[in-house]
Design a protein around this motif. Structure first.
Motif, PDB file in Angstrom:
ATOM      1  N   UNK A 101       0.853  -1.187   0.000  1.00  0.00           N
ATOM      2  CA  UNK A 101       0.000   0.000   0.000  1.00  0.00           C
ATOM      3  C   UNK A 101       0.886   1.232   0.000  1.00  0.00           C
ATOM      4  N   UNK A 102       0.537   2.165  -0.834  1.00  0.00           N
ATOM      5  CA  UNK A 102       1.305   3.409  -0.928  1.00  0.00           C
ATOM      6  C   UNK A 102       0.750   4.431   0.060  1.00  0.00           C
ATOM      7  N   UNK A 103       1.609   4.950   0.911  1.00  0.00           N
ATOM      8  CA  UNK A 103       1.218   5.939   1.917  1.00  0.00           C
ATOM      9  C   UNK A 103       2.059   7.188   1.755  1.00  0.00           C
ATOM     10  N   UNK A 104       1.396   8.326   1.870  1.00  0.00           N
ATOM     11  CA  UNK A 104       2.105   9.603   1.890  1.00  0.00           C
ATOM     12  C   UNK A 104       2.060  10.168   3.312  1.00  0.00           C
ATOM     13  N   UNK A 105       3.080  10.927   3.638  1.00  0.00           N
ATOM     14  CA  UNK A 105       3.165  11.474   4.991  1.00  0.00           C
ATOM     15  C   UNK A 105       1.938  12.309   5.316  1.00  0.00           C
ATOM     16  N   UNK A 106       1.426  13.008   4.321  1.00  0.00           N
ATOM     17  CA  UNK A 106       0.243  13.839   4.553  1.00  0.00           C
ATOM     18  C   UNK A 106      -1.004  13.009   4.824  1.00  0.00           C
ATOM     19  N   UNK A 107      -0.985  11.704   4.479  1.00  0.00           N
ATOM     20  CA  UNK A 107      -2.142  10.837   4.710  1.00  0.00           C
ATOM     21  C   UNK A 107      -2.123  10.187   6.086  1.00  0.00           C
ATOM     22  N   UNK A 108      -1.022  10.310   6.794  1.00  0.00           N
ATOM     23  CA  UNK A 108      -0.922   9.697   8.119  1.00  0.00           C
ATOM     24  C   UNK A 108      -1.521  10.677   9.123  1.00  0.00           C
ATOM     25  N   UNK A 109      -2.757  10.463   9.468  1.00  0.00           N
ATOM     26  CA  UNK A 109      -3.445  11.370  10.387  1.00  0.00           C
ATOM     27  C   UNK A 109      -3.134  11.040  11.849  1.00  0.00           C
ATOM     28  N   UNK A 110      -3.063   9.778  12.149  1.00  0.00           N
ATOM     29  CA  UNK A 110      -2.763   9.356  13.521  1.00  0.00           C
ATOM     30  C   UNK A 110      -1.330   8.836  13.549  1.00  0.00           C
ATOM     31  N   UNK A 111      -0.392   9.716  13.840  1.00  0.00           N
ATOM     32  CA  UNK A 111       1.027   9.335  13.840  1.00  0.00           C
ATOM     33  C   UNK A 111       1.351   8.388  14.983  1.00  0.00           C
ATOM     34  N   UNK A 308      -3.854   4.995  -4.972  1.00  0.00           N
ATOM     35  CA  UNK A 308      -2.414   5.182  -5.091  1.00  0.00           C
ATOM     36  C   UNK A 308      -2.119   6.416  -5.925  1.00  0.00           C
ATOM     37  N   UNK A 309      -1.030   7.099  -5.564  1.00  0.00           N
ATOM     38  CA  UNK A 309      -0.610   8.285  -6.307  1.00  0.00           C
ATOM     39  C   UNK A 309       0.311   7.906  -7.462  1.00  0.00           C
ATOM     40  N   UNK A 310       1.219   6.988  -7.203  1.00  0.00           N
ATOM     41  CA  UNK A 310       2.239   6.646  -8.191  1.00  0.00           C
ATOM     42  C   UNK A 310       2.046   5.231  -8.728  1.00  0.00           C
ATOM     43  N   UNK A 311       1.924   4.254  -7.868  1.00  0.00           N
ATOM     44  CA  UNK A 311       1.745   2.872  -8.310  1.00  0.00           C
ATOM     45  C   UNK A 311       0.297   2.648  -8.741  1.00  0.00           C
ATOM     46  N   UNK A 312       0.113   2.010  -9.887  1.00  0.00           N
ATOM     47  CA  UNK A 312      -1.243   1.781 -10.398  1.00  0.00           C
ATOM     48  C   UNK A 312      -1.505   0.322 -10.711  1.00  0.00           C
TER      49      UNK A 312
END
Length: 709
Positions: A101-111, A308-312
């Motif tokens: 799964x592709x995760x971006x730092x801005x998507x991590x709401x609960x660090x 996903x932003x990059x991987x499709x």
């Protein structure tokens, strides 16, 4: 989703060629004298150990597991060129069988949860990769930025995450084996003490391994590739199919159905084919996947896939579900890149210069697309046959209706032509009649004018003869002679008295109108000795030679049409729909149209007047031309996006099953489509099936009437 076994040898690519084939290395090597065996020493120096390899290298000179694994990976994909570049998460998926799964730092709401539930479980339940610089080009050009040793657009691997003495630290490795982080907790920073060195088992050195705080990790790196690993207690099942992708984004009619028997965690992955195996034949379309999960009997969806932003290559979601029946609705967005080569163009080029490569990727293409082969069930085959017969009957009925319309339009056209010819005939006859009346009036006027001239000439002749031979003139006219004449001529009273008698005696009767013109007779030239009687005879002869007017019948289509009675009213449009006319039309059509003689749809269209062979009818020529012009724009390069998709389900329920449910053949038109923006629209219709619909679907699964495992 399936493991592939690959056999390889231990022959690997080297940086340096053999001693006898090298040029620069051999020349430099031979400059040193007193070598006992120059070739053997050259082999040990340039062709021994992991550092001598061209591709992947191990940090230990005596280890070769990494280049051998790389060779097996390249062989599975075809060659080394096929595995050049890509995303870390996709490679880890292929090597471990996990789900990335592709995760971006801005998507991590609960660090806090991300640290405790995921990062601390690295190398146990998850594998992580990280990178940065993904959005450096958002202003239109990349500019160098100070990242304190972190290389942009480069993959790093997270090796360990530890929380010691209140410090959250992450161990990261640069695959290059050099270039490390230069901030806090980097090698030689002030944070390090002998106690920390011992606690973390760390040594300084430019080996590509460094520690970084959790806070700096989220600040310096923008994206993470999180791969979930599965143990022996997990069960995986999958199903593949092929779907047509429209150019508008919408949920597809084909869907997957998941059946769970017990409660537990589940990971759902919607994937498309990996074109790395057949690169060059992937075509011009790029697909982006999306899905949502619904439960039968509920009005709203449960979850949407993580985009996903990059991987499709795939999209996924993981959650915990109760037992029951669930449907996975797909939404596939296709983009077309005309700059990419079409498969036929690649084939045309490769068959001449790269035959072996073409055979390799062609076999991989066939093997990959064999997954999406649609397997029709017996129920679907039966429906397909029924629909085909129904479509055939509808097409024949439509063909008959079109033929009837065509014949009726031609009949109407012929009726309008006949009425128009009648109107033209009436107008022509009226014109000829008026022309004949005008000619008759002109002829009568000419006769009167000639008669007046004749009388004037006769009076003049009578006066002349009376002056010359008074006795003869008197005897001829039946009047007593007048011996006394004045030079001016006879008295006016005598002349006036002579005119009625002369007119009564010598006025010719008007000739009767003849039906056939008499041929003109030769006319003698007048002489000086011509008498009055001779002139009268000559006038009568000329008058009888004048032809009378005769009307010719109007010719229509080469046949003489007799003029209608003058009292008949002109035809009107209402006469076309007369009962007798309709009856004659039906009789003519029935005699020409035989339903059994209509051609099959696969046969070429019959020759039915001007409409064949393209089945265009007289009144539809303009519309057909416009339609052909519009379709010609897309006929040369139509939209033809076809995607092979598969659904993998990981669950701890050994009885989990997946099935493909395609739309019924010949379904009713006007079906309610799912709305992209309204999550409840369309779901209520599916949820409304209730227990009966769920049981029916379960029976179809058990009887094999839907494709599933």
């Amino acid at each position: 989703g399936e493991w592939t076994y690959t056999l390889i040898d231990d022959k690997l690519y080297l940086n340096s060629s053999d001693y006898n084939e090298s040029q620069l290395e051999k020349f430099s090597w031979d400059q040193v004298f007193n070598r006992q065996d120059a070739e053997e020493e050259y082999r040990k120096a340039f062709q021994t150990g992991s550092r001598a390899l061209y591709f992947a290298q191990c940090s230990n000179e005596h280890e070769t597991w990494l280049p051998l694994l790389e060779k097996a990976f390249a062989k599975a994909h075809g060659d080394y060129e096929a595995i050049n570049g890509g995303f870390t998460g996709e490679a880890i998926e292929d090597l471990t069988g996990g789900v990335t799964t592709e995760l971006f730092t801005t998507d991590i709401l609960d660090k806090e949860m991300f640290w405790k539930d995921e990062l601390l479980k690295v190398n146990d339940q998850f594998l992580f990769g990280c990178a940065t610089g993904c959005f450096d080009d958002w202003k239109g050009g990349s500019q160098p930025t100070d990242r304190k040793g972190v290389v942009a657009m480069h993959a790093y691997s997270i090796m360990e995450a530890r929380e010691v003495n209140g410090e959250r630290l992450v161990k990261i490795r640069n695959p290059w084996g050099k270039t490390e982080w230069q901030g806090a907790w980097s090698d030689g920073s002030s944070e390090w003490t002998p106690e920390w060195m011992q606690l973390l088992n760390h040594r300084f050195g430019n080996d590509g391994i460094f520690w970084i705080s959790y806070k700096d990790l989220l600040r310096r790196y923008q994206s993470f590739d999180r791969t979930r690993l599965f143990g022996d207690d997990w069960t995986v099942t999958q199903q593949w199919t092929t779907v047509d992708v429209p150019w508008t984004a919408d949920y597809n009619d084909t869907k997957f159905v998941i059946k769970l028997e017990k409660k537990g965690p589940i990971v759902i992955v919607l994937s498309q084919l990996d074109d790395r195996y057949f690169r060059g034949l992937q075509g011009q379309y790029d697909f982006s996947l999306h899905f949502r999960l619904d439960k039968y009997g509920e009005d709203d969806y449960i979850v949407r896939s993580h985009g996903n932003y990059l991987m499709n290559r795939s999209v996924s979601t993981d959650l915990e579900l109760e037992p029951g029946m669930y449907s996975v609705l797909m939404k596939i967005t296709a983009k077309r890149f005309s700059s990419l080569a079409k498969p036929e163009e690649v084939l045309r080029y490769s068959c001449k210069v790269r035959q072996e490569k073409l055979v390799q990727i062609g076999l991989a293409y066939d093997l990959a697309h064999a997954r999406g082969q649609v397997k029709e069930t017996e129920e679907e085959k039966k429906r397909k046959v029924e629909q085909k017969e129904k479509a055939r009957a509808a097409a024949r009925q439509q063909q008959r209706d079109d033929f009837m319309k065509y014949k009726y339009k031609n009949w109407q056209k012929s009726q309008r032509t006949k009425e128009r010819n009648k109107r033209h005939q009436l107008r022509s006859e009226e014109h000829q009649r008026k022309k004949a009346e005008a000619a008759e009036a002109a002829r009568q006027l000419q006769v009167e004018r000639d008669y007046k001239e004749f009388l004037a000439a006769r009076e003049a002749e009578a006066r002349t003869e009376a002056q010359d031979t008074p006795q003869a003139a008197s005897s001829q006219l039946g009047e007593p002679p007048n011996p006394v004449h004045t030079p001016e001529g006879p008295p006016e009273e005598s002349i006036a008295a002579e005119r009625p008698a002369a007119a009564a005696a010598s006025m010719p009767s008007p000739p009767a109108e003849t039906t056939d013109p008499a041929p003109p007779l030769p006319r003698a030239q007048p002489s000086q000795n011509q008498t009055t009687q001779d002139k009268i005879d000559e006038f009568n002869h000329d008058l009888s030679a004048i032809p009378s007017t005769r009307l010719n019948p109007l010719l229509i289509d080469g046949d003489a049409v007799p003029p209608p009675p003058s009292t008949a009213a002109p035809p009107t449009a209402a006469s076309i729909s007369d009962a007798a006319s309709i009856s004659s039309f039906d009789d003519s059509v029935d005699s020409l149209l035989d339903l059994e003689s209509l051609p099959d749809l696969s046969d070429p269209p019959p020759d039915v007047g001007p409409a064949s062979p393209t089945r265009r009818y007289a009144s539809d020529d303009d519309d057909a031309d416009e339609s052909e012009d519009e379709n010609a724009e897309f006929a040369a390069d139509p939209w033809n996006a076809v995607c092979v998709v598969g659904l993998r389900v990981f669950s701890k329920d050994a009885g989990v099953s997946v099935a493909v449910v395609r739309p019924k053949v010949g379904g009713e038109e006007g079906e309610t489509r799912l709305d992209v923006d309204d999550p409840s629209k369309g779901v209520a219709e599916e949820g409304a099936v209730g227990e009966e619909g769920v049981e029916g679907l379960e029976r179809e699964l058990e009887e094999g009437r839907v494709e599933g495992v």
